[in-house]
Enzyme design. Structure first.
Site, PDB file in Angstrom:
ATOM      1  N   ASN A  23       0.871  -1.195   0.000  1.00 60.56           N
ATOM      2  CA  ASN A  23       0.000   0.000   0.000  1.00 60.56           C
ATOM      3  C   ASN A  23       0.904   1.240   0.000  1.00 60.56           C
ATOM      4  O   ASN A  23       2.124   1.120   0.126  1.00 60.56           O
ATOM      5  CB  ASN A  23      -0.959  -0.024   1.203  1.00 60.56           C
ATOM      6  CG  ASN A  23      -0.195  -0.120   2.509  1.00 60.56           C
ATOM      7  OD1 ASN A  23       0.716   0.668   2.769  1.00 60.56           O
ATOM      8  ND2 ASN A  23      -0.532  -1.103   3.320  1.00 60.56           N
ATOM      9  N   VAL A  32      -0.378 -10.621   0.622  1.00 63.98           N
ATOM     10  CA  VAL A  32       0.994 -10.973   0.241  1.00 63.98           C
ATOM     11  C   VAL A  32       2.002 -10.041   0.939  1.00 63.98           C
ATOM     12  O   VAL A  32       3.117 -10.455   1.286  1.00 63.98           O
ATOM     13  CB  VAL A  32       1.127 -10.979  -1.307  1.00 63.98           C
ATOM     14  CG1 VAL A  32       1.102  -9.608  -1.907  1.00 63.98           C
ATOM     15  CG2 VAL A  32       2.348 -11.737  -1.745  1.00 63.98           C
ATOM     16  N   ASP A  33       1.590  -8.814   1.175  1.00 65.40           N
ATOM     17  CA  ASP A  33       2.440  -7.825   1.864  1.00 65.40           C
ATOM     18  C   ASP A  33       2.820  -8.360   3.257  1.00 65.40           C
ATOM     19  O   ASP A  33       4.010  -8.378   3.645  1.00 65.40           O
ATOM     20  CB  ASP A  33       1.619  -6.522   1.975  1.00 65.40           C
ATOM     21  CG  ASP A  33       2.465  -5.321   2.326  1.00 65.40           C
ATOM     22  OD1 ASP A  33       3.692  -5.476   2.439  1.00 65.40           O
ATOM     23  OD2 ASP A  33       1.893  -4.221   2.499  1.00 65.40           O
ATOM     24  N   SER A 116      -3.150  -6.326  -6.859  1.00 57.69           N
ATOM     25  CA  SER A 116      -4.514  -5.763  -6.725  1.00 57.69           C
ATOM     26  C   SER A 116      -5.638  -6.789  -6.702  1.00 57.69           C
ATOM     27  O   SER A 116      -6.798  -6.419  -6.519  1.00 57.69           O
ATOM     28  CB  SER A 116      -4.829  -4.743  -7.843  1.00 57.69           C
ATOM     29  OG  SER A 116      -4.186  -3.533  -7.583  1.00 57.69           O
TER      30      SER A 116
HETATM   31  N1  AR6 Z   1       2.085 -15.625  -2.295  1.00 57.73           N
HETATM   32  C1  AR6 Z   1       1.562 -15.303  -3.498  1.00 57.73           C
HETATM   33  N2  AR6 Z   1       0.392 -14.658  -3.659  1.00 57.73           N
HETATM   34  C2  AR6 Z   1      -0.282 -14.333  -2.541  1.00 57.73           C
HETATM   35  C3  AR6 Z   1       0.193 -14.610  -1.246  1.00 57.73           C
HETATM   36  C4  AR6 Z   1       1.437 -15.287  -1.144  1.00 57.73           C
HETATM   37  N3  AR6 Z   1       1.975 -15.601   0.017  1.00 57.73           N
HETATM   38  N4  AR6 Z   1      -0.705 -14.156  -0.353  1.00 57.73           N
HETATM   39  C5  AR6 Z   1      -1.711 -13.614  -1.041  1.00 57.73           C
HETATM   40  N5  AR6 Z   1      -1.468 -13.717  -2.376  1.00 57.73           N
HETATM   41  P1  AR6 Z   1      -3.284  -8.853  -1.781  1.00 57.73           P
HETATM   42  P2  AR6 Z   1      -3.729  -6.321  -3.199  1.00 57.73           P
HETATM   43  C6  AR6 Z   1      -2.275 -13.264  -3.518  1.00 57.73           C
HETATM   44  O1  AR6 Z   1      -4.517  -8.664  -0.997  1.00 57.73           O
HETATM   45  O2  AR6 Z   1      -5.047  -6.802  -3.683  1.00 57.73           O
HETATM   46  C7  AR6 Z   1      -2.292  -5.514   1.697  1.00 57.73           C
HETATM   47  O3  AR6 Z   1      -2.844  -5.366   2.955  1.00 57.73           O
HETATM   48  C8  AR6 Z   1      -3.743 -13.072  -3.296  1.00 57.73           C
HETATM   49  O4  AR6 Z   1      -4.430 -14.306  -3.395  1.00 57.73           O
HETATM   50  O5  AR6 Z   1      -2.102  -9.324  -1.057  1.00 57.73           O
HETATM   51  O6  AR6 Z   1      -2.822  -5.651  -4.148  1.00 57.73           O
HETATM   52  C9  AR6 Z   1      -1.423  -4.342   1.289  1.00 57.73           C
HETATM   53  O7  AR6 Z   1      -0.757  -3.760   2.392  1.00 57.73           O
HETATM   54  C10 AR6 Z   1      -4.087 -12.146  -4.448  1.00 57.73           C
HETATM   55  O8  AR6 Z   1      -4.341 -12.894  -5.625  1.00 57.73           O
HETATM   56  O9  AR6 Z   1      -2.846  -7.473  -2.505  1.00 57.73           O
HETATM   57  C11 AR6 Z   1      -2.422  -3.410   0.694  1.00 57.73           C
HETATM   58  O10 AR6 Z   1      -3.076  -2.641   1.673  1.00 57.73           O
HETATM   59  C12 AR6 Z   1      -2.819 -11.337  -4.666  1.00 57.73           C
HETATM   60  O11 AR6 Z   1      -1.800 -11.994  -3.926  1.00 57.73           O
HETATM   61  C13 AR6 Z   1      -3.406  -4.323   0.024  1.00 57.73           C
HETATM   62  O12 AR6 Z   1      -3.338  -5.545   0.734  1.00 57.73           O
HETATM   63  C14 AR6 Z   1      -2.877  -9.904  -4.177  1.00 57.73           C
HETATM   64  O13 AR6 Z   1      -3.631  -9.823  -2.970  1.00 57.73           O
HETATM   65  C15 AR6 Z   1      -3.040  -4.599  -1.400  1.00 57.73           C
HETATM   66  O14 AR6 Z   1      -4.052  -5.354  -1.978  1.00 57.73           O
END
Ligand code: AR6
Length: 343
Positions: A23, A32-33, A116
């Protein structure tokens, strides 16, 4: 292979850089973050604090600390508000800027999550499309191993509407095959094989016999020399001939085939190179061969297309449709849990 879709936890992927879907604060979060910060350790957060945040669509780089990668590239994807607020352009710019940073740091490999597509609610199928388009455009002019890490099963799955037609094609083809070759009454249902040689066969074997060396010559020549006179055009010879005939550059061909330069050089320099089936099919796709030409090329490497393999049926589906985009094919193969085309 320059581009692979894989299912994994990105924190476990070993490569030069992994991308974090962060973010604007760059101070950690969920998804993932959160996983990346947990795996990297507190030193990552400490470095992030020095960066002064990051705008949507931009990217910043840090070290990887306890992760199995040298760098983490932090990018901020757009929040989805229905697609009316430039979300697509912002997401595209996340991929472009991250790849640019990776290049500047001489990374040879990079892994992206589906930016995203989680908390920020970007529809997963559209997020995959943007990712594949941006990565494949980048790879047209650059050499890098790029992984798209799809964590969520639903993000790319055979059940999605866009893969329905392929699913139906697989079902139809499978049904047809399993009816014909039902193992329980194999004897009755196997198609009759004509064992009599036709004229073309006879000529073919006569020609081979005439070419065959006499026993005396066999004693005098080495096995290599004999094989060379008896073997038809090899796979690599055929490949190089077709590249020339199609007026393609070598680089154009191996890039379209999603094959890396080193493997292509190996094939080019070894007329007896034995490729894998996905490699042969990748070149058939790059050269836009018809189904018959594809079968010929497979035969050169000792393979055939089979209707009892989902992998083969999916590739056949795309060739029949005249869709030679290897990334589309690989996305479908991935959705149906098959290995991908390329090296
Ligand atoms: N390895 C690979 N992909 C993953 C993992 C992992 N360990 N964990 C989740 N994903 P998101 P965004 C996938 O929510 O939508 C955070 O709080 C997940 O299934 O991580 O860009 C940040 O700080 C999805 O397909 O990121 C921001 O505030 C993809 O990663 C916000 O979320 C992205 O999901 C960003 O949201």
């Amino acid at each position: 292979m320059p581009f692979q879709i894989i299912r994994n936890d990105i924190t476990k992927v070993t490569c030069d850089a992994i991308v974090n879907a962060a973010n604007k604060s760059l101070l950690g979060g969920g998804g993932v973050d959160g996983a990346i910060h947990r795996a990297a350790g507190p030193e990552l957060l400490a470095e992030c604090r020095t960066l002064g945040g990051c705008a949507t669509g931009s990217a910043k780089i840090t070290k990887g600390y306890r992760l199995p990668c040298k760098y983490v590239i932090h990018t901020v994807g757009p929040i989805w508000w229905g697609g009316f607020f430039g979300e697509k352009e912002k997401l595209e710019s996340c991929y472009r800027n991250s790849l640019q940073l990776a290049m500047e740091h001489r990374c040879e490999s990079i892994a992206f999550p589906l930016i995203s597509a989680g908390v920020y609610r970007y529809p997963a199928d559209q997020a995959v499309k943007v990712a594949i388009e941006q990565i494949s455009t980048f790879l047209e002019d650059h050499e890098m191993m790029v992984y798209l890490v799809v964590f969520d099963r639903k993000a790319v799955s055979a059940g999605q509407k866009r893969f329905r037609e392929i699913g139906e094609y697989i079902d139809d083809t499978y049904v047809e095959t399993s009816m014909r070759y039902d193992i329980r009454n194999r004897k009755q249902s196997l198609p009759k094989v004509n064992t009599a040689c036709n004229e073309a066969d006879t000529c073919f074997y006569q020609e081979k016999m005439e070419k065959a060396p006499s026993p005396q010559a066999v004693r005098e020549k080495s096995l290599d020399e004999i094989l060379e006179t008896m073997i038809d055009e090899s796979f690599s010879e055929m490949l190089l001939r077709l590249i020339d005939e199609k007026g393609m550059k070598d680089s154009e061909c191996y890039k379209k085939a999603n094959i890396d330069r080193k493997l292509f050089s190996k094939i080019r320099s070894n007329p007896l190179y034995k490729p894998s089936k996905p490699t042969v099919l990748a070149f058939a796709v790059a050269l836009e061969l018809s189904l018959d030409e594809t079968r010929d090329m497979l035969m050169k490497a000792g393979f055939a297309l089979s209707h009892s393999s989902k992998f083969d049926i999916i590739v056949e589906y795309f060739i029949k449709k005249g869709n030679y985009n290897i990334f589309d094919i690989n996305e479908a193969l991935f959705a149906f849990d098959q290995s991908l085309l390329g090296s």
